[in-house]
Design an enzyme around this catalytic site. Structure first.
Site, PDB file in Angstrom:
ATOM      1  N   LYS A 178      -7.279  13.168  23.904  1.00 33.97           N
ATOM      2  CA  LYS A 178      -7.507  11.685  25.024  1.00 33.97           C
ATOM      3  C   LYS A 178      -7.944  12.855  25.975  1.00 33.97           C
ATOM      4  O   LYS A 178      -7.754  12.505  27.381  1.00 33.97           O
ATOM      5  CB  LYS A 178      -6.105  10.719  25.409  1.00 33.97           C
ATOM      6  CG  LYS A 178      -6.642   9.539  25.462  1.00 33.97           C
ATOM      7  CD  LYS A 178      -5.514   9.299  27.084  1.00 33.97           C
ATOM      8  CE  LYS A 178      -5.682   9.940  28.333  1.00 33.97           C
ATOM      9  NZ  LYS A 178      -6.788   9.724  28.758  1.00 33.97           N
ATOM     10  N   GLU A 252      -2.642  21.934  33.489  1.00 35.30           N
ATOM     11  CA  GLU A 252      -3.501  22.761  34.322  1.00 35.30           C
ATOM     12  C   GLU A 252      -3.799  22.145  34.789  1.00 35.30           C
ATOM     13  O   GLU A 252      -4.647  20.846  34.522  1.00 35.30           O
ATOM     14  CB  GLU A 252      -4.244  23.589  33.313  1.00 35.30           C
ATOM     15  CG  GLU A 252      -4.980  24.625  33.486  1.00 35.30           C
ATOM     16  CD  GLU A 252      -6.428  23.969  34.787  1.00 35.30           C
ATOM     17  OE1 GLU A 252      -6.243  24.004  36.384  1.00 35.30           O
ATOM     18  OE2 GLU A 252      -7.611  23.728  34.461  1.00 35.30           O
ATOM     19  N   CYS A 287     -11.284  22.951  39.960  1.00 33.04           N
ATOM     20  CA  CYS A 287     -10.252  22.733  40.236  1.00 33.04           C
ATOM     21  C   CYS A 287      -9.771  25.123  40.170  1.00 33.04           C
ATOM     22  O   CYS A 287      -9.599  25.053  41.917  1.00 33.04           O
ATOM     23  CB  CYS A 287      -9.281  23.125  39.290  1.00 33.04           C
ATOM     24  SG  CYS A 287      -9.205  24.325  37.649  1.00 33.04           S
ATOM     25  N   GLU A 386      -6.480  18.772  48.073  1.00 28.63           N
ATOM     26  CA  GLU A 386      -7.256  19.832  46.889  1.00 28.63           C
ATOM     27  C   GLU A 386      -8.524  18.433  46.998  1.00 28.63           C
ATOM     28  O   GLU A 386      -8.509  17.206  46.555  1.00 28.63           O
ATOM     29  CB  GLU A 386      -7.046  19.552  45.345  1.00 28.63           C
ATOM     30  CG  GLU A 386      -8.397  19.759  44.758  1.00 28.63           C
ATOM     31  CD  GLU A 386      -7.828  19.630  43.615  1.00 28.63           C
ATOM     32  OE1 GLU A 386      -7.928  20.911  42.542  1.00 28.63           O
ATOM     33  OE2 GLU A 386      -7.282  19.375  42.567  1.00 28.63           O
TER      34      GLU A 386
END
Length: 485
Positions: A178, A252, A287, A386
């Site tokens: 997906k 992750e 990331c 973040e």
């Protein structure tokens, strides 16, 4: 690629078929803000069809029953096809993501080739081995985990797909992929590559969709493992949903990584690495980005001047231009998120050393200037949350112990770097940093090594032998003890 990339069917169980619903996903260019692609939006009914086919292919089909070498032959053909057409793939990713071509070639397309190549190194591993046990010999067998739901993000779609698909296929799993609804075009491109490589029907389905369909897939009782890359919030939701069926998960997630410059760091080495690990890394949408730069107070002004000049000199603009280093954010929402954090940083008392808004002359497209904040403290939101863009924080420290404490004072633990004229000294400091990856005197994501995070940065590892191991269950067969002589 000036024409709209149109798909009116879904790739389910190795065939392009009519979708169950009528809703579509429009892919909008981050550069022109115009529609550049259109694909069907998969529904729960499409998920049921894909999972049923994957379940049948795993339980009764040939794929899991082939030897690792036989599966590797097919996976090698997939890798070779991506390599041969990598420029085409890079152009497609730039079209939908806005990634600068320099990054799309190396960080998007060729990195996926590298991930497949690393997984294929597993050919040398046996699927079973005999070892001595306490009461006799034991045969330890590696069995594929089963039906895998691979859910991937928009920032580096092909690398994150490869990190899941390559080891899953080699292990003998079947996969429902997906992709993010923001960037589905490259996943459909890959579906054609896999079909042409001879992947058997039922082994792979590709279902572009949003969160609701993704949540349905994760909670499906016939899915054995979920492999996810994305936000912490989504990872927690996936883990909670997977608990209902004890579905295996690997996650992750995010990062807020620190680059520690020791007092003897060579700025000729450190500054390019920080630039490469922040603004030049997919325009900061990574990331692993080194978004906190920790600097000795005694060298703060020197480093601030060097980084300010480096950030201010980066070319921002059309990602199709091979000289562009920083392209647009992938969506308007991401642009607004970055600009809001820049506002928050100013409000918190941090000083904008360069950047701090939308680049002049780029009102069309979702651009953010490479932004360096000075006078940042580790309790500020811009140092803890973040941001996912070209926004970097500069922090002072007095002692090495304080630098390590600052680096570790984070909910995340994904990446990092340590810079020193003495590599051994830097390595000793790196050992104290609680992150999944730390680079000495540079910035690197090495696909031959396990990749993943501590704390809120996730669970499990991708790439390297550890990435393959994540797609196996282990069975111990206790063999008869030898007759006493």
């Amino acid at each position: 690629m000036s024409d709209i990339v149109e798909h009116d069917t879904l790739f389910i169980a190795g065939q392009w078929v009519e979708p169950a619903g009528t809703e579509t996903i429009e892919v909008v260019s981050p550069v022109t803000e115009q529609v550049v692609g259109r694909v069907p939006h998969a529904t729960p009914a499409d998920v049921d069809k894909a999972v049923a086919a994957a379940r049948a292919a795993f339980d009764h089909g040939p794929w899991p029953r082939l030897s690792l070498v036989e599966r590797a032959e097919v996976v090698t053909r997939i890798k070779d096809a991506i390599a041969a057409r990598h420029r085409e793939l890079a152009e497609l990713v730039t079209l939908q993501n806005g990634s600068p071509m320099l990054f799309s070639v190396r960080g998007q397309a060729l990195s996926a080739v590298g991930a497949f190549a690393v997984a294929l190194a597993a050919e040398r591993f046996s699927q079973e081995d005999e070892r001595p046990g306490t009461g006799g010999p034991v045969l330890v067998r590696r069995e594929p985990v089963g039906v895998v739901a691979a859910i991937t993000p928009w920032n580096v779609p092909q690398l994150t797909i490869a990190g899941k698909l390559a080891p899953a296929l080699l292990a003998g799993c079947t996969v429902i992929l997906k992709p993010s609804p923001e960037t589905p075009l490259d996943a459909n491109w890959l579906a054609d590559v896999c079909a042409e490589a001879g992947l058997p029907d039922g082994v792979l389905s590709v279902l572009p969709a949003g969160r609701e369909t993704g949540a349905y897939l994760v909670a499906h009782p016939d899915v054995d493992k979920v492999a996810f890359t994305g936000s912490v919030a989504a990872g927690k939701a996936i883990m909670a949903a997977a608990a209902e069926n004890l579905t295996r998960v690997s996650l992750e997630l995010g990062g807020k990584s620190a680059a520690i410059l020791l007092d003897d760091a060579d700025l000729a080495v450190a500054v390019p690495a920080v630039v490469g690990g922040t603004c030049a890394a997919n325009s900061g949408q990574a990331c692993v980005a080194l978004t906190r730069v920790l600097v000795p107070a005694s060298r703060y002004d020197e480093v601030a001047t060097a980084l300010t000049g480096a950030f201010a000199g980066l070319k921002v603009g059309d990602p199709a231009d091979p000289t562009t280093v920083v392209g647009p954010m992938v969506t308007r929402q991401q642009q607004e998120r970055n600009l809001e954090y820049i506002r928050i940083g100013r409000e918190e008392g941090a000083k904008v050393l360069t950047g701090g808004g939308v680049p002049e002359g780029l009102s069309t497209g979702w651009y953010v200037s490479p932004t360096l904040f000075g006078d940042v403290t580790n309790d500020m939101r811009i140092a803890r949350e973040e941001i996912f863009g070209p926004v970097v924080c500069l922090l002072r420290y007095e002692t090495v112990d304080e630098a390590v404490a600052l680096a570790n004072d984070s909910a995340f633990g994904l990446s990092g770097a340590v810079f020193s004229a003495d590599p051994e000294r830097a390595t000793e400091v790196a050992r104290r940093v609680r992150t999944g990856t730390v680079t000495v005197n540079g910035f690197r994501l090495d696909l031959a090594a396990p990749f993943g995070g501590f704390k809120n940065s996730g669970i499990g590892r991708e790439f390297g032998p550890e990435g393959l191991a994540a797609y196996f269950e282990y069975q111990a067969v206790n063999l008869p003890a030898p007759n006493p002589s």
